[in-house]
Scaffold this active site. Structure first.
Site, PDB file in Angstrom:
ATOM      1  N   CYS A  13       0.838  -1.211   0.000  1.00  0.00           N
ATOM      2  CA  CYS A  13       0.000   0.000   0.000  1.00  0.00           C
ATOM      3  C   CYS A  13       0.870   1.256   0.000  1.00  0.00           C
ATOM      4  O   CYS A  13       1.579   1.530   0.979  1.00  0.00           O
ATOM      5  CB  CYS A  13      -0.916  -0.006   1.219  1.00  0.00           C
ATOM      6  SG  CYS A  13      -1.875   1.504   1.417  1.00  0.00           S
ATOM      7  N   CYS A  20      -0.145   3.735   2.768  1.00  0.00           N
ATOM      8  CA  CYS A  20       0.392   3.362   4.078  1.00  0.00           C
ATOM      9  C   CYS A  20       1.887   3.656   4.140  1.00  0.00           C
ATOM     10  O   CYS A  20       2.403   4.080   5.180  1.00  0.00           O
ATOM     11  CB  CYS A  20       0.144   1.881   4.350  1.00  0.00           C
ATOM     12  SG  CYS A  20      -1.609   1.446   4.405  1.00  0.00           S
ATOM     13  N   ASP A  49      30.293  21.376 -22.567  1.00  0.00           N
ATOM     14  CA  ASP A  49      31.748  21.417 -22.641  1.00  0.00           C
ATOM     15  C   ASP A  49      32.102  20.984 -24.066  1.00  0.00           C
ATOM     16  O   ASP A  49      31.268  20.420 -24.766  1.00  0.00           O
ATOM     17  CB  ASP A  49      32.331  20.448 -21.606  1.00  0.00           C
ATOM     18  CG  ASP A  49      33.842  20.397 -21.659  1.00  0.00           C
ATOM     19  OD1 ASP A  49      34.463  21.453 -21.828  1.00  0.00           O
ATOM     20  OD2 ASP A  49      34.389  19.290 -21.550  1.00  0.00           O
ATOM     21  N   ASP A  63      32.305  16.215 -18.924  1.00  0.00           N
ATOM     22  CA  ASP A  63      32.859  14.880 -18.708  1.00  0.00           C
ATOM     23  C   ASP A  63      32.781  14.425 -17.264  1.00  0.00           C
ATOM     24  O   ASP A  63      33.098  13.287 -16.951  1.00  0.00           O
ATOM     25  CB  ASP A  63      34.305  14.786 -19.213  1.00  0.00           C
ATOM     26  CG  ASP A  63      35.249  15.724 -18.478  1.00  0.00           C
ATOM     27  OD1 ASP A  63      34.871  16.239 -17.412  1.00  0.00           O
ATOM     28  OD2 ASP A  63      36.363  15.944 -18.978  1.00  0.00           O
ATOM     29  N   ASP A 107      34.876  19.001 -14.879  1.00  0.00           N
ATOM     30  CA  ASP A 107      33.780  19.973 -14.821  1.00  0.00           C
ATOM     31  C   ASP A 107      32.857  19.767 -13.622  1.00  0.00           C
ATOM     32  O   ASP A 107      31.711  20.212 -13.636  1.00  0.00           O
ATOM     33  CB  ASP A 107      32.955  19.895 -16.112  1.00  0.00           C
ATOM     34  CG  ASP A 107      33.769  20.272 -17.334  1.00  0.00           C
ATOM     35  OD1 ASP A 107      34.454  21.305 -17.279  1.00  0.00           O
ATOM     36  OD2 ASP A 107      33.728  19.529 -18.325  1.00  0.00           O
TER      37      ASP A 107
END
Length: 700
Positions: free
Chosen positions: A12, A15, A401, A595, A599
């Site tokens: 559920c 629940c 990039d 990459d 970065d």
């Protein structure tokens, strides 16, 4: 500290939401999340917590779901819960429904004696609804009133009270039939999603003293050698030290073309050996391996819920009580005001109660988002949460990039221009020695072009200068090699190279000795990716690169990018992204594609960080929100398509569920809908919505 539990038998979603909220409110808990696909409760405990959290969790689970078994997390238990959804329980439910239905049908046919007919209806009702009545009673004692058990009991007991015996028993029958099929659909959906992540190897063939033993992947240590035979999964990441084979990598990358590996190549866990026997020297323990990270990433993605999921959870919290209040008003106000019989209006209010359960939304919406995440993972796209999947629909700006993202990142020496009595051979030799310790693609291309053995004892005082190049001492002479900024910074007079490409300038003991031009090819699908993104409504495609402006603009022109910014240092990229972020439409999202290693700060700053070609890269998987396991920019298109399809399915379910319920609530209020229609508006709509969510898994 993190603790995990398996909630065995939890089906559920409503629940589960209540359990999650209650556990979150416990003292010492900083975060709690229930993953309904794996039925796993994950807790983050505050530092210094010394309470008995296991007992508190069990008490809360028992309060909402007494039949759910709470188990300490164990990988084998976890997998069995996902794959083996209680067959015996299903058979018991089928038998119970069959007996109850048979007695109900006999009751319908036995019209000669009303008393016996009533007894048959009551017997059928208790066989079918005893557990519902029991759960409702226990929940009422615990103060948990507004759930589907209470609503169904109130509606059917009320029907008996006003003399609608057949309707009361029949509604419980069809409610249980609907619940059974709904539960089966949820289990099927969970198993389908789990199968997409079924890449965990069962064993490893470890080589010890010339003998091969089959052991658990968890017991293998770094440096051990394992044997992988044809047809077996690679259990741990490592380097091939013997043999050759073709690997099926589609479970990891989504690629259907096998990848060939040989000695010294990287072999990643989760791939399947198609042919050949290979020996692998393990480089990572199982907990740090690619397959383990992918499994954890996809399974934990459920903890990052989308705005829509959070809205539905909050909505359902107030929706059901509101309908109960309206049902009460409907039962008593019109008869009192209009002077009409109570029986008819009470019946209408009971119809109201049956319709009110929000199961269709509470179940289907999370399944929809997790289905989208699972479908993406099958294509080699790892999305870290429903929030990021939803955000992909709002993309307006994508920043790329250059190297390794839009271009191959495989550099080749294009031209060598020596000066000041330096020959080509001397220039390339000095450059190769200077770049010996660098792993940058440019350095690799220079060393490959040189192609001779390098004696590292000739190289001393190696130093990388971020954004400029390298300073090093070679055979007693000081060498500077890098971009034009390095020459200017050190006051070295140089001849500017006019070639298109990456220019590497070299100086020996302060004297300029020439330049080397390196070219980098554009990836074959970069151009089509940019074109497709524009067709999908992405209004800004931008490239940030540390390469010089001339090269950047040439590539940007060929790819038809909207804006290009070149000559940026790592901090310059971050600053430029900040500017783009501030100037964007506040309702739209900005993504950065890189990459994932160099970065990382930019990936984290963007609304959505997309790591490109992150196969085996821990840094990429850690930094990004979306991880593309291959080097193909076109995977971004797949990710956006999956996000849009998921959104479409989710909103179909929301509109369908709320629309049908609204229609039947109105019909029920005016007396045109009976209990039978009400049951359809509850379990029928939920079943249809769940089956609709499963369509995401079939997306091509």
């Amino acid at each position: 500290m993190v603790k995990e539990y398996i909630l065995e038998g939890l089906c559920c979603q409503n629940c589960a939401n209540k359990i999650e909220a209650s556990v979150k409110s416990l003292e010492g808990i900083s975060h709690a999340n229930i993953n309904m696909i794996t039925t796993t409760l994950k807790l983050e405990l505050n530092d210094g917590y010394y309470g008995n959290i296991s007992e508190e969790v069990k008490d809360i689970v028992c309060k909402y779901e007494p039949d759910v078994n709470v188990l300490e997390k164990d990988e084998d238990i976890k997998r069995s819960v996902i794959k083996n959804e209680s067959i015996l329980e299903s058979k018991k439910e089928i038998f119970q429904i069959a007996i109850g239905a048979s007695i109900f049908i006999i009751g319908l046919l036995f019209k000669t004696n009303p008393t016996i007919q009533l007894l048959l209806y009551l017997l059928s009702y208790f066989i079918l609804g005893f557990e519902v009545l029991q759960r409702a009673f226990k929940n009422i004692l615990k103060g948990q009133i507004f759930d589907e058990n209470f609503l169904m009991c109130l509606a059917t007991v009320g029907a008996f009270a006003i003399g609608e015996y057949a309707e009361a028993s029949g509604v419980m029958l069809f409610y249980q039939i609907g619940e059974f099929f709904q539960e089966m659909a949820v289990k099927k959906s969970r198993q389908s999603i789990a199968s997409l992540m079924d890449i965990r190897p069962d064993y490893a063939n470890i080589k010890i003293n010339g003998e091969i033993k089959k052991v658990s992947p968890d017991s293998v240590m770094i440096g051990n050698k394992i044997i992988v035979k044809p047809g077996e999964k690679i259990p741990l990441d490592g380097i091939v030290v013997e043999g050759e084979a073709r690997l099926d990598t589609k479970a990891i990358t989504g690629e259907f073309v096998p990848r060939k590996v040989k000695v010294n190549d990287l072999a990643l866990s989760g791939c399947i050996n198609e042919d050949g026997v290979i020996t692998i020297e393990v480089t990572k323990t199982f907990g740090e391996s690619t397959v383990s990270k992918i499994i954890d990433l996809v399974q934990n993605s459920a903890s990052k819920k989308s705005v829509t999921e959070n809205f539905i959870t909050t909505f359902s919290k107030y929706y059901t009580p509101a309908v109960v209040i309206l049902a009460s008003i409907l039962a008593f106000l019109p008869p009192i005001v209009l002077g009409q019989p109570f029986k008819d209006w009470i019946n209408r209010s009971l119809v109201f109660l049956v319709i009110s359960c929000p199961c269709a939304l509470v179940l289907s919406i999370p399944l929809g988002f997790f289905g989208g995440i699972g479908s993406a993972s099958r294509k080699g796209i790892l999305v870290k949460g429903g929030n990021y999947l939803e955000a992909l629909n709002k993309l307006d700006t994508i920043v790329f990039d250059k190297t390794g993202t839009l271009t191959e990142g495989v550099f080749k020496v294009k031209n060598i221009i020596p000066e000041n009595s330096c020959s080509k051979d001397e220039l390339i030799e000095i450059a190769a020695l200077a770049e010996y310790y660098s792993n940058h693609p440019i350095a690799v291309s220079i060393r490959e072009y040189y192609g001779k053995n390098i004696h590292k004892e000739d190289i001393k005082n190696y130093k990388e200068i971020s954004g400029f190049g390298i300073s090093v001492n070679i055979r007693g002479k000081n060498v500077l090699i890098g971009n034009d900024k390095l020459m200017k910074e050190n006051g070295i007079s140089y001849t500017e190279c006019k070639d298109i490409g990456t220019k590497i300038y070299c100086a020996l003991d302060g004297e300029y000795i020439g330049s080397i031009t390196i070219s980098d090819e554009i990836k074959k699908d970069s151009k089509s990716t940019i074109s497709s993104l524009k067709n999908m409504g992405i209004t800004n495609t931008i490239m940030l690169t540390g390469d010089n402006v001339e090269i950047a603009e040439a590539i940007g022109k060929e790819l038809k990018l909207d804006k290009v910014y070149g000559g940026l240092l790592p901090e310059g990229k971050l600053k430029k992204l900040e500017t783009l972020y501030e100037n964007r439409n506040s309702k739209q999202k900005l993504a950065f594609v890189g990459d994932g290693i160099n970065d990382a700060p930019v990936l984290k700053r963007a609304d959505i960080g997309i790591a490109m070609g992150a196969l085996g890269s821990d840094a990429a998987i850690e930094a990004a929100d979306v991880v593309l396991m291959t080097d193909e920019p076109s995977k971004i298109i797949d990710a956006i398509k999956i996000a849009k399809y998921t959104k479409r399915i989710v909103w179909q379910n929301i509109i369908f569920a709320l629309g049908i319920k609204a229609i039947f609530l109105i019909l029920g209020a005016f007396g045109y809908a009976t209990m039978w229609e009400a049951v359809f508006a509850d379990v029928g709509v939920a079943l249809i919505a769940i089956l609709n969510s499963m369509r995401i898994l079939q997306m091509k």
